[in-house]
Design a protein around this motif. Sequence first.
Motif, PDB file in Angstrom:
ATOM      1  N   SER A  20     -17.100   1.343 -15.839  1.00 15.58           N
ATOM      2  CA  SER A  20     -16.013   1.322 -14.858  1.00 15.58           C
ATOM      3  C   SER A  20     -15.038   2.456 -15.136  1.00 15.58           C
ATOM      4  CB  SER A  20     -15.290  -0.022 -14.899  1.00 15.58           C
ATOM      5  OG  SER A  20     -14.742  -0.234 -16.194  1.00 15.58           O
ATOM      6  N   PHE A  21     -14.104   2.612 -14.236  1.00 14.30           N
ATOM      7  CA  PHE A  21     -13.075   3.636 -14.373  1.00 14.30           C
ATOM      8  C   PHE A  21     -11.773   3.005 -13.889  1.00 14.30           C
ATOM      9  CE2 PHE A  21     -10.753   7.515 -13.889  1.00 14.30           C
ATOM     10  CZ  PHE A  21     -11.347   8.415 -14.753  1.00 14.30           C
ATOM     11  N   GLU A  22     -10.771   2.958 -14.765  1.00 14.03           N
ATOM     12  CA  GLU A  22      -9.505   2.288 -14.459  1.00 14.03           C
ATOM     13  C   GLU A  22      -8.407   3.327 -14.254  1.00 14.03           C
ATOM     14  OE1 GLU A  22      -8.693  -0.682 -17.466  1.00 14.03           O
ATOM     15  OE2 GLU A  22     -10.826  -1.053 -17.786  1.00 14.03           O
ATOM     16  N   ILE A  23      -7.649   3.167 -13.165  1.00 18.26           N
ATOM     17  CA  ILE A  23      -6.589   4.130 -12.841  1.00 18.26           C
ATOM     18  C   ILE A  23      -5.280   3.393 -12.578  1.00 18.26           C
ATOM     19  CG2 ILE A  23      -5.893   6.038 -11.327  1.00 18.26           C
ATOM     20  CD1 ILE A  23      -8.838   6.312 -10.512  1.00 18.26           C
ATOM     21  N   THR A  24      -4.217   3.867 -13.205  1.00 16.37           N
ATOM     22  CA  THR A  24      -2.877   3.323 -12.979  1.00 16.37           C
ATOM     23  C   THR A  24      -2.111   4.304 -12.106  1.00 16.37           C
ATOM     24  OG1 THR A  24      -2.937   2.224 -15.111  1.00 16.37           O
ATOM     25  CG2 THR A  24      -0.762   2.563 -14.116  1.00 16.37           C
ATOM     26  N   ILE A  25      -1.571   3.800 -11.012  1.00 22.15           N
ATOM     27  CA  ILE A  25      -0.869   4.636 -10.038  1.00 22.15           C
ATOM     28  C   ILE A  25       0.605   4.258 -10.024  1.00 22.15           C
ATOM     29  CG2 ILE A  25      -0.642   5.172  -7.561  1.00 22.15           C
ATOM     30  CD1 ILE A  25      -3.962   3.912  -8.443  1.00 22.15           C
ATOM     31  N   VAL A  26       1.467   5.198 -10.375  1.00 22.04           N
ATOM     32  CA  VAL A  26       2.920   4.995 -10.298  1.00 22.04           C
ATOM     33  C   VAL A  26       3.387   5.653  -9.000  1.00 22.04           C
ATOM     34  CG1 VAL A  26       5.155   5.431 -11.389  1.00 22.04           C
ATOM     35  CG2 VAL A  26       3.136   4.959 -12.810  1.00 22.04           C
ATOM     36  N   ALA A  27       3.741   4.831  -8.020  1.00 19.07           N
ATOM     37  CA  ALA A  27       4.070   5.347  -6.687  1.00 19.07           C
ATOM     38  C   ALA A  27       5.511   5.828  -6.613  1.00 19.07           C
ATOM     39  CB  ALA A  27       3.826   4.265  -5.645  1.00 19.07           C
ATOM     40  N   HIS A  28       5.706   6.909  -5.853  1.00 18.29           N
ATOM     41  CA  HIS A  28       7.044   7.440  -5.593  1.00 18.29           C
ATOM     42  C   HIS A  28       7.308   7.346  -4.084  1.00 18.29           C
ATOM     43  CE1 HIS A  28       6.416   8.889  -9.595  1.00 18.29           C
ATOM     44  NE2 HIS A  28       5.612   9.866  -9.243  1.00 18.29           N
ATOM     45  N   PRO A  29       8.572   7.162  -3.685  1.00 18.49           N
ATOM     46  CA  PRO A  29       8.853   6.988  -2.247  1.00 18.49           C
ATOM     47  C   PRO A  29       8.896   8.293  -1.445  1.00 18.49           C
ATOM     48  CG  PRO A  29      10.868   6.763  -3.534  1.00 18.49           C
ATOM     49  CD  PRO A  29       9.746   6.935  -4.521  1.00 18.49           C
ATOM     50  N   HIS A  30       8.937   9.439  -2.122  1.00 19.19           N
ATOM     51  CA  HIS A  30       9.052  10.733  -1.426  1.00 19.19           C
ATOM     52  C   HIS A  30       7.705  11.172  -0.869  1.00 19.19           C
ATOM     53  CE1 HIS A  30      11.333  10.324  -5.145  1.00 19.19           C
ATOM     54  NE2 HIS A  30      12.314  10.987  -4.615  1.00 19.19           N
ATOM     55  N   ARG A  31       7.682  11.556   0.394  1.00 17.37           N
ATOM     56  CA  ARG A  31       6.447  12.130   0.943  1.00 17.37           C
ATOM     57  C   ARG A  31       6.382  13.589   0.498  1.00 17.37           C
ATOM     58  NH1 ARG A  31       2.427  10.387   4.425  1.00 17.37           N
ATOM     59  NH2 ARG A  31       1.241  12.118   5.296  1.00 17.37           N
ATOM     60  N   LEU A  32       5.520  13.831  -0.494  1.00 22.59           N
ATOM     61  CA  LEU A  32       5.437  15.171  -1.064  1.00 22.59           C
ATOM     62  C   LEU A  32       4.213  15.909  -0.551  1.00 22.59           C
ATOM     63  CD1 LEU A  32       6.424  14.509  -4.802  1.00 22.59           C
ATOM     64  CD2 LEU A  32       7.884  15.185  -2.896  1.00 22.59           C
TER      65      LEU A  32
END
Lengths: 145, 145, 145
Positions: C116-128
């Motif tokens: 498997s491959f595990e990914i942690t995503i830290v979301a930001h509110p800015h549309r970059l």
Amino acid sequence: MSEHVRHIATPSGFLMVLRQGDDVLARLEELMLAEDIASASIMGFGFVSKARFGFFDFDRGDYEPRDFVDLEITGLAGTLAWMYGIPAIHAHASGAGRSFGLVGGHVLDLIVGRGSFEITIVAHPHRLVRAMEPDIGAKVLQIHV
Amino acid sequence: MSEHVRHIATPSGFLMVLRQGDDVLARLEELMLAEDIASASIMGFGFVSKARFGFFDFDRGDYEPRDFVDLEITGLAGTLAWMYGIPAIHAHASGAGRSFGLVGGHVLDLIVGRGSFEITIVAHPHRLVRAMEPDIGAKVLQIHV
Amino acid sequence: MSEHVRHIATPSGFLMVLRQGDDVLARLEELMLAEDIASASIMGFGFVSKARFGFFDFDRGDYEPRDFVDLEITGLAGTLAWMYGIPAIHAHASGAGRSFGLVGGHVLDLIVGRGSFEITIVAHPHRLVRAMEPDIGAKVLQIHV
């Protein structure tokens, strides 16, 4: 078009985008002072024209340095804290050269190359300091109850 | 001066500072139990006196291990979950030796060396478990709607 | 038992678990579209059956590619943004083969292997957005005040 900046605030801390010629550690120190960051965990990646890595030599009590050029930094991991009232950054990194093999170590210097370097900063509210611990001869991030 | 501790709580989870002789995986398991961490993503770096990395051998159904000494770990990435009610940590890491070349793989064992090892834990509220999936012969983190 | 999903929402963003045969970049693009992620920082690790890394050749203005098979990816670091209204992922990674030596670079392609491959995503509110900057011949994540 609005002016480029080197960082923006995010819910968890800050996002930095550094550019060609930027000194990564110096820019992080400026960020700590400008935003009064008490402490933080950082992760980054990007292209550097110069990297100086160190491997700690406990006999000498200092880092044995080695310089590298033109690396795709595949991962920078570090923490931001304070020592004697000034920023104290501890970071390690690895980078791939043209042959795709990796080198790395303790980060003594990183200069952004033709491209960019992106850093995610997760800020913590605790004002943390590093202190030299004489029994091991190394600086250690101090955390207390 | 107050007593050293091995971790403090942060808005996003925890920050750990491990010290010479600490067993990284065992300390993370203790943290999971002490703080009742449902699941988490972790990143870390530091100096280890011993690292045992594994590369999975699907024919044997187990990790082929290899031991290394004195590495500047340039990056540890992992997740904390549970299996049969006990902590189940999955982590990979890379580290640089004295020659600045890197080695790494699946983390079977890491012992902190003369220095420290810092870990940032981003906690998640979901109680996640790993399960052996017979069709691939590997343990996989289970996520469900 | 409920259906497996490839991601769940967390307080800081998302947690992804990809499986054998999954195309890591394509799955991240799908996630960006499905969850309307404005921008994010990501970190990941896992086992891949195929990795294509690139090292930027400024003379040609493109990445020199190299393919590798069966790597324990020890760290993936990246950011999610947009370009011309479509997902634009920038990521670097390093991985260990059977010999425990590491290779890596700019990620052009990653296919999850048996595991498997595990990914942690830290979301930001800015549309970059990313933009090609002609003076350096590279795409750079744009941040503004």
